[in-house]
Scaffold this motif. Structure first.
Motif, PDB file in Angstrom:
ATOM      1  N   GLY A 184       1.224  13.134  -7.828  1.00 35.46           N
ATOM      2  CA  GLY A 184       1.483  12.224  -8.939  1.00 35.46           C
ATOM      3  C   GLY A 184       2.903  11.711  -8.937  1.00 35.46           C
ATOM      4  N   THR A 185       3.873  12.591  -8.729  1.00 28.92           N
ATOM      5  CA  THR A 185       5.265  12.144  -8.727  1.00 28.92           C
ATOM      6  C   THR A 185       5.556  11.254  -7.522  1.00 28.92           C
ATOM      7  N   ALA A 186       4.860  11.489  -6.406  1.00 28.37           N
ATOM      8  CA  ALA A 186       5.020  10.602  -5.251  1.00 28.37           C
ATOM      9  C   ALA A 186       4.567   9.188  -5.601  1.00 28.37           C
ATOM     10  N   TYR A 187       3.417   9.073  -6.239  1.00 27.28           N
ATOM     11  CA  TYR A 187       2.941   7.745  -6.607  1.00 27.28           C
ATOM     12  C   TYR A 187       3.829   7.098  -7.665  1.00 27.28           C
ATOM     13  N   ILE A 188       4.321   7.874  -8.617  1.00 27.36           N
ATOM     14  CA  ILE A 188       5.221   7.297  -9.623  1.00 27.36           C
ATOM     15  C   ILE A 188       6.461   6.720  -8.945  1.00 27.36           C
ATOM     16  N   ALA A 189       7.026   7.478  -8.011  1.00 22.59           N
ATOM     17  CA  ALA A 189       8.179   6.963  -7.259  1.00 22.59           C
ATOM     18  C   ALA A 189       7.808   5.686  -6.516  1.00 22.59           C
ATOM     19  N   GLY A 190       6.620   5.668  -5.932  1.00 23.24           N
ATOM     20  CA  GLY A 190       6.158   4.485  -5.220  1.00 23.24           C
ATOM     21  C   GLY A 190       5.936   3.299  -6.138  1.00 23.24           C
TER      22      GLY A 190
ATOM     23  N   PHE B  56      -1.228  -0.737  -4.298  1.00 26.45           N
ATOM     24  CA  PHE B  56      -2.384   0.067  -3.905  1.00 26.45           C
ATOM     25  C   PHE B  56      -1.996   1.530  -3.705  1.00 26.45           C
ATOM     26  N   GLU B  57      -2.954   2.406  -3.967  1.00 24.61           N
ATOM     27  CA  GLU B  57      -2.880   3.816  -3.564  1.00 24.61           C
ATOM     28  C   GLU B  57      -3.862   4.025  -2.416  1.00 24.61           C
TER      29      GLU B  57
ATOM     30  N   VAL C  94       0.862  -1.180   0.000  1.00 23.15           N
ATOM     31  CA  VAL C  94       0.000   0.000   0.000  1.00 23.15           C
ATOM     32  C   VAL C  94       0.901   1.233   0.000  1.00 23.15           C
ATOM     33  N   ILE C  95       0.829   2.009  -1.067  1.00 23.56           N
ATOM     34  CA  ILE C  95       1.627   3.231  -1.168  1.00 23.56           C
ATOM     35  C   ILE C  95       0.835   4.370  -0.532  1.00 23.56           C
TER      36      ILE C  95
ATOM     37  N   PHE D 286      -0.675  -6.861   4.395  1.00 22.27           N
ATOM     38  CA  PHE D 286      -0.293  -5.847   3.416  1.00 22.27           C
ATOM     39  C   PHE D 286       0.959  -5.146   3.924  1.00 22.27           C
ATOM     40  N   ASP D 287       1.942  -4.967   3.055  1.00 20.56           N
ATOM     41  CA  ASP D 287       3.073  -4.117   3.397  1.00 20.56           C
ATOM     42  C   ASP D 287       2.700  -2.668   3.112  1.00 20.56           C
ATOM     43  N   VAL D 288       3.467  -1.743   3.669  1.00 20.36           N
ATOM     44  CA  VAL D 288       3.226  -0.309   3.488  1.00 20.36           C
ATOM     45  C   VAL D 288       4.497   0.348   2.958  1.00 20.36           C
ATOM     46  N   LEU D 289       4.329   1.186   1.949  1.00 26.76           N
ATOM     47  CA  LEU D 289       5.418   2.011   1.429  1.00 26.76           C
ATOM     48  C   LEU D 289       5.003   3.471   1.571  1.00 26.76           C
TER      49      LEU D 289
END
Length: 247
Positions: A72-78, A91-92, A7-8, A32-35
């Motif tokens: 958006g860039t945070a999720y792309i990195a994730g 996941f987001e 889960v990002i 679930f792991d968390v990032l």
């Protein structure tokens, strides 16, 4: 044992929520792991996450960035890190409990058991399921999603939803460096691109609850990007933007 799910959770000044949201995800039955993607929060959010990394070794991951660079860039990195780490379901989710962590199980089931490629936690697929938002914001969000559906033809009721499960193969098919938008239009672009690539998107009804602790990151410029960005998305899809890699 390493999970097949991560889960990002992007965070910026979320010290009131960071520990609790991680604990809530860790308590779920499936595992679930968390990032966490932290944008150099000045309130010490990253330090709290590092404490949780010690409490849940190998299950809580942290990427620290140099500043506030956009959702958006945070999720792309994730996404890139999640793919590198070998996760099958990515996941987001927001940090502020507006998304119920228990619903992660339902999103995963939609993909792992029911065959969806993308599962969207939807506020609007069964009406309007939003709690404690001002009416003006509810109407703005609801009709923005309707507008996006009309312009793009995207068969999703909640196009700006940020509670999503992606199968690994979906993100592998994207050219992630070619995703343009940073705010809520990022969420639209991800769903639009997944559909353009032929992936199956389903909506899972959720109840969205406005945050209790911390400060919302929503502003008019982010909303404006979503309103005007969809026109560019549709234009590019019709008139020659080179398509990304197929599924």
């Amino acid at each position: 044992m390493k999970s097949d799910c991560v889960v990002i959770i992007p965070m910026y000044n979320e010290r009131e929520n960071a520990a609790a949201i991680i604990d809530a995800v860790m308590a779920l039955e499936h595992g679930f792991d968390v990032l966490v993607i932290d944008d150099n929060s000045p309130d010490g959010t990253a330090a709290i996450v590092k404490e949780k990394m010690q409490q849940y070794p190998g299950r809580v991951l942290l990427t620290e960035r140099t500043g506030k660079l956009g959702l958006g860039t945070a999720y792309i990195a994730g996404f890139k890190r999640a793919l590198d780490e070998g996760y099958d379901y990515i996941f987001e989710m927001d940090a502020d409990f507006s998304h119920n962590p228990a619903d992660l199980e339902r999103l995963r089931a939609a993909c792992a058991d029911d065959g969806a490629d993308v599962a969207v936690g939807s506020r609007y697929v069964t009406g309007v399921n939003v709690v404690n938002w001002p009416m003006g914001r509810v109407l703005m969000s609801y009709y923005a999603s309707k507008y996006v559906r009309i312009v793009t033809g995207l068969p999703v009721h909640d196009t700006t939803a940020g509670f999503v499960c992606y199968r690994r193969r979906v993100l592998e098919a994207f050219d992630l460096d070619n995703i343009k938008f940073k705010g809520y239009a990022f969420q639209i672009e991800m769903k639009f691109t997944a559909r353009e690539l032929g992936f199956r998107i389903v909506e899972v009804p959720i109840i969205f609850v406005n945050r209790v602790l911390g400060t919302s990151k929503m502003n008019s410029s982010i909303f404006g990007e979503a309103v005007f960005g969809v026109i560019r998305l549709k234009w590019n899809s019709l008139f020659g933007r080179k398509k990304q890699r197929g599924a």
